[in-house]
Design a protein around this motif. Structure first.
Motif, short mmCIF file in Angstrom:
data_model
loop_
_atom_site.label_atom_id
_atom_site.label_comp_id
_atom_site.label_asym_id
_atom_site.label_seq_id
_atom_site.Cartn_x
_atom_site.Cartn_y
_atom_site.Cartn_z
N ARG A 119 -52.91 -20.92 1.62
CA ARG A 119 -51.84 -20.63 2.58
C ARG A 119 -50.53 -20.71 1.72
NH1 ARG A 119 -55.98 -19.31 4.77
NH2 ARG A 119 -56.40 -19.38 6.91
N PRO A 120 -50.09 -19.96 1.00
CA PRO A 120 -48.98 -20.04 0.48
C PRO A 120 -47.56 -19.79 1.52
CG PRO A 120 -49.81 -17.65 0.09
CD PRO A 120 -50.86 -18.52 0.98
N SER A 121 -46.68 -20.24 0.95
CA SER A 121 -45.60 -20.13 2.18
C SER A 121 -45.04 -18.47 1.86
CB SER A 121 -44.28 -21.07 1.55
OG SER A 121 -44.64 -22.53 1.65
N ILE A 122 -44.80 -18.22 3.27
CA ILE A 122 -44.50 -16.88 3.33
C ILE A 122 -43.06 -16.51 4.04
CG2 ILE A 122 -45.11 -14.62 4.19
CD1 ILE A 122 -47.92 -15.09 3.79
N ILE A 123 -42.05 -15.73 3.28
CA ILE A 123 -40.83 -15.58 3.98
C ILE A 123 -40.65 -14.18 3.86
CG2 ILE A 123 -38.37 -16.16 3.82
CD1 ILE A 123 -39.25 -18.68 2.18
N GLY A 124 -40.12 -13.50 5.27
CA GLY A 124 -39.77 -12.34 5.22
C GLY A 124 -38.07 -12.25 5.67
#
Length: 284
Positions: A119-124
């Protein structure tokens, strides 16, 4: 919204780290940014706005959401995931600069989880608040309204930065990437939507992209390039309208061209995509 607690987010006004404080993000300089009920934070400064509601409007966002949700660009999402998954682990931070309504990040997160369970850190982030509001309904991630010119992320904090059919600002991108970080550019190839373009324009002209030259001038080095080309299933009148509405062709086409497009039905189009990996390199 999933907020990060590692000083990754920064205040767009004074660049101090943002910390979660009840229902807002706050920096030590006293600036506070409310968390919207939909689960995102608006970090777009007044200086980064060129209109009251910049970026894609509600109609364009809705058209793109509905068209992509029907799976017409699924091969693009699959190819994107195949290029990114090998370099990702649980400690990675992935950022989509100009995320739109979140389709590609949702697809990427799902495919990473199914193949590696990490579960990588995801930013949009996107300059359009309508797009970000739609994105919050797709995926639990860190969603921001922000500009490529003033990315509210700490320097050297991002492992993989995505720019999909967007408007890159390479100096900003390079600033937030880690030393060994990579930028993955996804853009239309020369045959993209060629059948539709022949109908809406009096003459189809091939334009040469200067993106790679600009990226190298900003300090990036060229990595591997790959392409993807396929033809969609026949599109209905509504789907053709959605496709036009989610692209700049809606504004560039002549009135006569758009009238011709409005009469199309059961009409397949070519999808031609170029994937370009760029490496930050250097010492900063």
């Amino acid at each position: 919204m999933k907020f990060l607690h590692n000083n990754l987010l920064k205040c767009p006004l004074d660049q101090h780290a943002l910390q979660l404080d009840a229902d807002c993000l706050r920096c030590e300089g006293g600036h506070a940014f409310d968390i919207a009920r939909q689960g995102y934070v608006n970090l777009l400064g007044a200086a980064d706005k060129r209109s009251r509601n910049p970026g894609d409007g509600k109609e364009m966002v809705t058209a793109r959401r509905d068209f992509l949700s029907d799976g017409h660009y699924q091969p693009v999402a699959d190819k994107l995931a195949s290029l990114i998954k090998p370099q990702i682990n649980a400690d990675s931070t992935i950022v989509d600069a100009g995320c739109g309504e979140g389709y590609y990040l949702e697809q990427l997160a799902t495919q990473i989880a199914s193949s590696s369970h990490c579960r990588p850190s995801i930013i949009g982030f996107d300059i359009s608040k309508w797009a970000v509001q739609a994105a919050t309904r797709r995926l639990a991630a860190t969603w921001l309204v922000a500009s490529n010119r003033n990315i509210p992320l700490a320097p050297h904090s991002v492992d993989c930065l995505l720019s999909l059919f967007g408007f890159p600002v390479f100096n900003s991108f390079r600033s937030v990437l880690k030393k060994e970080g990579t930028l993955l550019m996804v853009d239309a190839g020369p045959q993209h939507l060629i059948e539709l373009r022949k109908i809406i324009y009096p003459e189809v002209r091939r334009s040469e992209s200067t993106m790679l030259t600009q990226a190298c001038a900003a300090g990036f080095s060229e990595g591997e390039t790959s392409t993807l080309q396929f033809q969609t299933d026949p599109l209905s009148q509504l789907q053709i309208h959605q496709l036009l509405s989610m692209t700049p062709h809606l504004f560039r086409a002549t009135r006569e061209g758009k009238e011709r497009a409005a009469r199309l039905d059961h009409f397949p189009v070519t999808v031609d995509i170029v994937f370009q990996r760029l490496h930050k390199g250097g010492n900063t």
